[in-house]
Scaffold this motif. Structure first.
Motif, short mmCIF file in Angstrom:
data_model
loop_
_atom_site.label_atom_id
_atom_site.label_comp_id
_atom_site.label_asym_id
_atom_site.label_seq_id
_atom_site.Cartn_x
_atom_site.Cartn_y
_atom_site.Cartn_z
N ASN A 190 -34.83 -4.86 -31.62
CA ASN A 190 -34.67 -3.99 -30.44
C ASN A 190 -36.00 -3.83 -29.70
O ASN A 190 -36.05 -3.87 -28.46
CB ASN A 190 -34.12 -2.63 -30.82
CG ASN A 190 -32.67 -2.73 -31.27
OD1 ASN A 190 -31.96 -3.65 -30.88
ND2 ASN A 190 -32.25 -1.78 -32.09
N SER A 191 -37.08 -3.62 -30.44
CA SER A 191 -38.39 -3.44 -29.80
C SER A 191 -38.87 -4.73 -29.15
O SER A 191 -39.49 -4.70 -28.09
CB SER A 191 -39.42 -2.99 -30.82
OG SER A 191 -39.05 -1.74 -31.36
N GLN B 98 -38.26 -7.14 -16.06
CA GLN B 98 -37.27 -7.19 -17.15
C GLN B 98 -37.51 -8.39 -18.08
O GLN B 98 -36.61 -9.15 -18.39
CB GLN B 98 -35.85 -7.26 -16.56
CG GLN B 98 -35.48 -6.13 -15.62
CD GLN B 98 -35.50 -4.79 -16.32
OE1 GLN B 98 -35.08 -4.68 -17.47
NE2 GLN B 98 -36.00 -3.77 -15.64
N PRO C 124 -38.86 -9.66 -21.93
CA PRO C 124 -39.13 -9.16 -23.29
C PRO C 124 -40.51 -9.63 -23.79
O PRO C 124 -40.67 -10.70 -24.38
CB PRO C 124 -38.00 -9.77 -24.13
CG PRO C 124 -37.61 -11.00 -23.39
CD PRO C 124 -37.87 -10.73 -21.93
N PHE D 223 -37.01 -5.34 -25.81
CA PHE D 223 -37.08 -4.30 -24.78
C PHE D 223 -37.73 -4.87 -23.52
O PHE D 223 -38.80 -5.48 -23.58
CB PHE D 223 -37.88 -3.11 -25.30
CG PHE D 223 -37.84 -1.92 -24.39
CD1 PHE D 223 -36.73 -1.10 -24.36
CD2 PHE D 223 -38.91 -1.64 -23.54
CE1 PHE D 223 -36.69 0.00 -23.53
CE2 PHE D 223 -38.86 -0.55 -22.71
CZ PHE D 223 -37.75 0.28 -22.69
N PRO D 224 -37.11 -4.70 -22.36
CA PRO D 224 -37.64 -5.31 -21.12
C PRO D 224 -38.86 -4.57 -20.57
O PRO D 224 -38.92 -3.35 -20.59
CB PRO D 224 -36.46 -5.21 -20.15
CG PRO D 224 -35.59 -4.15 -20.68
CD PRO D 224 -35.82 -4.05 -22.16
N HIS D 225 -39.81 -5.33 -20.12
CA HIS D 225 -41.04 -4.81 -19.50
C HIS D 225 -41.31 -5.60 -18.23
O HIS D 225 -40.70 -6.63 -17.96
CB HIS D 225 -42.24 -4.99 -20.45
CG HIS D 225 -42.18 -4.14 -21.66
ND1 HIS D 225 -42.52 -2.81 -21.65
CD2 HIS D 225 -41.84 -4.42 -22.94
CE1 HIS D 225 -42.40 -2.33 -22.86
NE2 HIS D 225 -41.97 -3.28 -23.67
N ASN E 186 -37.47 -5.76 -36.15
CA ASN E 186 -37.82 -5.12 -34.88
C ASN E 186 -37.18 -5.83 -33.69
O ASN E 186 -37.80 -5.95 -32.64
CB ASN E 186 -39.34 -5.09 -34.72
CG ASN E 186 -40.01 -4.28 -35.80
OD1 ASN E 186 -39.77 -3.09 -35.90
ND2 ASN E 186 -40.82 -4.93 -36.60
#
Length: 149
Positions: A22-23, A39, A41, A26-28, A20
């Motif tokens: 990529n998940s 941005q 992870p 992923f920026p949050h 996983n």
């Protein structure tokens, strides 16, 4: 056992991270209340937190095991000291009993001292009379055998 569980947990986390990627990357937006980061992870941060918690649990369990071993070693040392103390006390009681018995036998020998000489003289007289009677019986037996044939 703990090491095996640690290795399995870390291996599962690594496999999860590889499957996983990529998940996890992923920026949050991350808000800590007084500051906001953009941005970031979050999945990767949670994975790292899980790995750190696993390692902390492993070391905490190891320290707990070491404390238990130290407590049992202290208990064994205390029990050994108690056994030595009890053995020493028992030896002292035996020595005291032996000295008491020796003292009592000494008192009994002292009280029997005069009577002991009389008893030994009487015993030697009885032995002498027994030997004399056996000799006379043997002579009578020889005389009767010679007369009767």
């Amino acid at each position: 056992m703990r090491t095996t569980v640690l290795i399995i947990m870390l291996a599962l986390l690594a496999i999860f991270a590889m499957l996983n990627t990529n998940s996890l990357m992923f920026p949050h937006t991350l808000s800590l209340g007084f500051v906001t980061y953009r941005q970031v992870p979050i999945g990767l941060i949670l994975l790292i937190v899980a790995a750190v918690c696993t390692l902390l649990f492993y070391f905490w369990a190891g320290i707990t095991g070491l404390r238990a071993q130290a407590d049992s070693a202290k208990l064994l040392r205390d029990m050994e000291a108690l056994r030595v103390s009890l053995d020493q006390q028992e030896g002292n009681r035996f020595a005291l009993l032996q000295s008491h018995m020796d003292e009592r036998f000494g008192v009994l020998e002292g009280a029997r001292g005069g009577a002991g000489a009389d008893v030994s003289a009487l015993a030697s007289r009885v032995d002498a009379l027994q030997k004399d009677m056996n000799l006379q019986l043997a002579q009578m037996d020889d005389y009767l055998k010679s007369k009767l044939g």
